[in-house]
Scaffold this motif. Sequence first.
Motif, PDB file in Angstrom:
ATOM      1  N   SER A  93      -6.362 -21.953  26.901  1.00  0.00           N
ATOM      2  CA  SER A  93      -6.535 -22.279  28.451  1.00  0.00           C
ATOM      3  C   SER A  93      -5.884 -23.178  29.476  1.00  0.00           C
ATOM      4  CB  SER A  93      -8.384 -20.761  28.554  1.00  0.00           C
ATOM      5  OG  SER A  93      -8.583 -21.710  28.686  1.00  0.00           O
ATOM      6  N   GLU A  97      -2.644 -22.633  32.532  1.00  0.00           N
ATOM      7  CA  GLU A  97      -2.643 -22.671  33.555  1.00  0.00           C
ATOM      8  C   GLU A  97      -1.987 -24.366  34.083  1.00  0.00           C
ATOM      9  OE1 GLU A  97      -7.362 -23.168  33.744  1.00  0.00           O
ATOM     10  OE2 GLU A  97      -7.613 -21.224  32.599  1.00  0.00           O
ATOM     11  N   GLU A 120     -13.006 -12.065  30.538  1.00  0.00           N
ATOM     12  CA  GLU A 120     -13.043 -12.513  32.145  1.00  0.00           C
ATOM     13  C   GLU A 120     -11.843 -13.146  32.112  1.00  0.00           C
ATOM     14  OE1 GLU A 120     -17.158 -14.035  30.879  1.00  0.00           O
ATOM     15  OE2 GLU A 120     -17.956 -12.536  31.427  1.00  0.00           O
ATOM     16  N   TYR A 121     -11.257 -14.463  31.521  1.00  0.00           N
ATOM     17  CA  TYR A 121     -10.003 -15.092  31.580  1.00  0.00           C
ATOM     18  C   TYR A 121      -9.034 -13.772  32.637  1.00  0.00           C
ATOM     19  CZ  TYR A 121      -6.739 -18.884  30.867  1.00  0.00           C
ATOM     20  OH  TYR A 121      -5.179 -19.592  30.860  1.00  0.00           O
ATOM     21  N   ARG A 123      -9.152 -11.500  34.131  1.00  0.00           N
ATOM     22  CA  ARG A 123      -9.207 -11.046  35.112  1.00  0.00           C
ATOM     23  C   ARG A 123      -9.187 -11.869  36.369  1.00  0.00           C
ATOM     24  NH1 ARG A 123     -15.306  -8.798  35.915  1.00  0.00           N
ATOM     25  NH2 ARG A 123     -15.775 -10.518  35.684  1.00  0.00           N
ATOM     26  N   ARG A 124      -9.328 -13.285  35.780  1.00  0.00           N
ATOM     27  CA  ARG A 124      -9.116 -14.274  36.693  1.00  0.00           C
ATOM     28  C   ARG A 124      -7.831 -14.397  37.359  1.00  0.00           C
ATOM     29  NH1 ARG A 124     -13.057 -16.587  34.091  1.00  0.00           N
ATOM     30  NH2 ARG A 124     -12.149 -18.018  32.654  1.00  0.00           N
ATOM     31  N   ARG A 125      -7.201 -14.586  36.272  1.00  0.00           N
ATOM     32  CA  ARG A 125      -5.873 -14.984  36.154  1.00  0.00           C
ATOM     33  C   ARG A 125      -4.888 -14.119  36.820  1.00  0.00           C
ATOM     34  NH1 ARG A 125      -7.835 -18.658  34.383  1.00  0.00           N
ATOM     35  NH2 ARG A 125      -7.949 -18.903  36.784  1.00  0.00           N
ATOM     36  N   ASN A 126      -5.612 -12.877  36.413  1.00  0.00           N
ATOM     37  CA  ASN A 126      -4.803 -11.590  37.139  1.00  0.00           C
ATOM     38  C   ASN A 126      -5.114 -11.648  38.768  1.00  0.00           C
ATOM     39  OD1 ASN A 126      -3.772 -10.554  34.770  1.00  0.00           O
ATOM     40  ND2 ASN A 126      -4.853  -9.105  34.216  1.00  0.00           N
ATOM     41  N   ASP A 127      -6.191 -11.812  38.849  1.00  0.00           N
ATOM     42  CA  ASP A 127      -6.833 -11.501  40.985  1.00  0.00           C
ATOM     43  C   ASP A 127      -5.983 -12.768  41.571  1.00  0.00           C
ATOM     44  OD1 ASP A 127      -8.501 -10.159  39.978  1.00  0.00           O
ATOM     45  OD2 ASP A 127     -10.305 -11.438  39.824  1.00  0.00           O
ATOM     46  N   GLU A 128      -5.044 -14.189  40.277  1.00  0.00           N
ATOM     47  CA  GLU A 128      -4.563 -15.002  41.409  1.00  0.00           C
ATOM     48  C   GLU A 128      -2.960 -14.673  41.324  1.00  0.00           C
ATOM     49  OE1 GLU A 128      -7.076 -18.846  39.110  1.00  0.00           O
ATOM     50  OE2 GLU A 128      -5.015 -18.460  38.118  1.00  0.00           O
TER      51      GLU A 128
END
Length: 177
Positions: A93, A97, A120-121, A123-128
């Motif tokens: 990861s 990043e 979870e990972y 979701r965070r990347r998709n939110d970005e």
Amino acid sequence: MRRHRAGLVLAPALALVGAAGCGGQAPRADLTDAEKLARVEEMAEEVERRFPEVEAVTVAEVGRLLESGSVVFVDARTSREREISRIPGAITSEEFERDPDRYADVTVVAYCTIGHRSSEYARRRNDEGRRVLNLRGSLLSWTHAGGPLVGPDGPTTRLHVYGQTWDLAPARYETIW
């Protein structure tokens, strides 16, 4: 670190056709591979219920992406887990990043043991604004489908399964937690 040793056989070649894909019960030592796979499927369904906004991809679908060369795996596990084994060619990861634009033209698929941490990972990347999929059932589904693993010394049948609850790899694997 706990270990569970089963009969070791070299992982078969990548056989990714029709693979089936969190409970809290510890698995019994006498579960068959089919029973383990059924438990993995139940756990993968629970992960999908917890993360409905994260797009999941099955092992069979990833197999088609691998054939076209348009996928990169991102291992969302800890370094301790990755030291045991990983999917060949996977990046960490942290590597993703550092330079996510490098992977703009490929499908990015995150994985962990069963899919919770990789969801979870993702979701965070998709939110970005990055499109990251979750490997449904993650390494447990991968190994049940015959997907290969590599360790520090090459091909391996050792797998870090995070904890006893997730000790659901096929019998040919040595599981560690």
